[in-house]
Scaffold this motif. Structure first.
Motif, PDB file in Angstrom:
ATOM      1  N   LYS A 121      -7.819  -0.033  -3.902  1.00  0.00           N
ATOM      2  CA  LYS A 121      -7.342  -1.052  -2.956  1.00  0.00           C
ATOM      3  C   LYS A 121      -5.833  -1.003  -2.730  1.00  0.00           C
ATOM      4  O   LYS A 121      -5.367  -1.284  -1.638  1.00  0.00           O
ATOM      5  CB  LYS A 121      -7.746  -2.446  -3.435  1.00  0.00           C
ATOM      6  CG  LYS A 121      -9.218  -2.735  -3.215  1.00  0.00           C
ATOM      7  CD  LYS A 121      -9.476  -4.212  -3.342  1.00  0.00           C
ATOM      8  CE  LYS A 121     -10.847  -4.536  -2.848  1.00  0.00           C
ATOM      9  NZ  LYS A 121     -10.967  -5.879  -2.334  1.00  0.00           N
ATOM     10  N   THR A 122      -5.068  -0.684  -3.767  1.00  0.00           N
ATOM     11  CA  THR A 122      -3.607  -0.734  -3.638  1.00  0.00           C
ATOM     12  C   THR A 122      -2.976   0.637  -3.430  1.00  0.00           C
ATOM     13  O   THR A 122      -1.829   0.717  -3.037  1.00  0.00           O
ATOM     14  CB  THR A 122      -2.965  -1.352  -4.900  1.00  0.00           C
ATOM     15  OG1 THR A 122      -3.247  -0.518  -6.021  1.00  0.00           O
ATOM     16  CG2 THR A 122      -3.456  -2.766  -5.129  1.00  0.00           C
ATOM     17  N   LYS A 123      -3.700   1.684  -3.784  1.00  0.00           N
ATOM     18  CA  LYS A 123      -3.205   3.068  -3.720  1.00  0.00           C
ATOM     19  C   LYS A 123      -2.140   3.360  -4.776  1.00  0.00           C
ATOM     20  O   LYS A 123      -1.378   4.307  -4.662  1.00  0.00           O
ATOM     21  CB  LYS A 123      -2.674   3.432  -2.325  1.00  0.00           C
ATOM     22  CG  LYS A 123      -3.644   3.176  -1.203  1.00  0.00           C
ATOM     23  CD  LYS A 123      -4.914   3.955  -1.375  1.00  0.00           C
ATOM     24  CE  LYS A 123      -5.855   3.715  -0.205  1.00  0.00           C
ATOM     25  NZ  LYS A 123      -7.237   3.620  -0.596  1.00  0.00           N
ATOM     26  N   TYR A 124      -2.080   2.515  -5.826  1.00  0.00           N
ATOM     27  CA  TYR A 124      -1.237   2.832  -6.974  1.00  0.00           C
ATOM     28  C   TYR A 124      -1.907   2.308  -8.237  1.00  0.00           C
ATOM     29  O   TYR A 124      -2.858   1.535  -8.175  1.00  0.00           O
ATOM     30  CB  TYR A 124       0.202   2.322  -6.828  1.00  0.00           C
ATOM     31  CG  TYR A 124       0.378   0.857  -6.552  1.00  0.00           C
ATOM     32  CD1 TYR A 124       0.531  -0.050  -7.601  1.00  0.00           C
ATOM     33  CD2 TYR A 124       0.441   0.362  -5.247  1.00  0.00           C
ATOM     34  CE1 TYR A 124       0.708  -1.405  -7.346  1.00  0.00           C
ATOM     35  CE2 TYR A 124       0.629  -0.978  -4.995  1.00  0.00           C
ATOM     36  CZ  TYR A 124       0.756  -1.858  -6.051  1.00  0.00           C
ATOM     37  OH  TYR A 124       0.945  -3.194  -5.806  1.00  0.00           O
ATOM     38  N   GLY A 125      -1.435   2.779  -9.384  1.00  0.00           N
ATOM     39  CA  GLY A 125      -2.088   2.500 -10.658  1.00  0.00           C
ATOM     40  C   GLY A 125      -1.947   1.063 -11.130  1.00  0.00           C
ATOM     41  O   GLY A 125      -0.978   0.369 -10.808  1.00  0.00           O
ATOM     42  N   LEU A 126      -2.922   0.648 -11.903  1.00  0.00           N
ATOM     43  CA  LEU A 126      -2.940  -0.700 -12.475  1.00  0.00           C
ATOM     44  C   LEU A 126      -1.986  -0.766 -13.666  1.00  0.00           C
ATOM     45  O   LEU A 126      -2.087   0.036 -14.599  1.00  0.00           O
ATOM     46  CB  LEU A 126      -4.362  -1.049 -12.923  1.00  0.00           C
ATOM     47  CG  LEU A 126      -4.542  -2.383 -13.636  1.00  0.00           C
ATOM     48  CD1 LEU A 126      -4.144  -3.540 -12.736  1.00  0.00           C
ATOM     49  CD2 LEU A 126      -5.995  -2.534 -14.082  1.00  0.00           C
TER      50      LEU A 126
END
Length: 150
Positions: free
Chosen positions: A63-68
């Motif tokens: 969803k964000t295109k970056y890591g959690l």
């Protein structure tokens, strides 16, 4: 400190064992800072998977295109848990029960009274691999302070 297979605190993950789907979704929304929106239903689907912790990371990344950033997510969840506006009682959460157990165990775990007892404790296999003895110049054995890399 120790090998990961020796200690297991949560059945699934810190997030799913201690927080509701709504609480996790709200924390993810705060963490995403407007780059994505998460719903209770998203989290319900993730919770039903075999490895919900891993699936949560995938959902966030998709969803964000970056890591959690799990540490930041945990900080948000704990801050919200401590809020007086939370609906769930803090005493009912598994993390509080685990911390209470740690407190009791720590209170009963007295420090060794002699250097010899300290060395015996350090050589035990209770929380890891046994350290290899190291020979001193005077011929006595001493335990190595180096950790095994296995």
């Amino acid at each position: 400190m120790t090998r990961p297979e020796y200690i297991r605190i949560w059945r699934n993950s810190f997030e799913f064992d201690n927080f509701s789907n709504t609480e996790i979704a709200e924390a993810l929304n705060e963490l995403a800072d407007g780059h994505a929106t998460f719903s209770r239903e998203d989290l319900s689907n993730v919770r039903g998977q075999n490895n919900p912790g891993s699936e949560l990371k995938k959902l966030y990344c998709n969803k964000t295109k970056y890591g959690l950033k799990k540490i930041e997510l945990s900080q948000i969840l704990v801050r919200n848990m401590m809020s007086p506006n939370t609906r769930r009682k803090i005493e009912s959460r598994p993390i509080i029960k685990a911390l209470n157990r740690v407190e009791i165990l720590a209170a009963r775990n007295h420090l060794p009274t002699t250097h010899e007892l300290s060395e015996i404790n350090q050589a035990s296999k209770y929380l890891g691999k046994k350290r290899k003895p190291q020979t001193r110049k005077n011929g006595k054995t001493k335990l190595s302070c180096q950790r095994n890399s296995d």
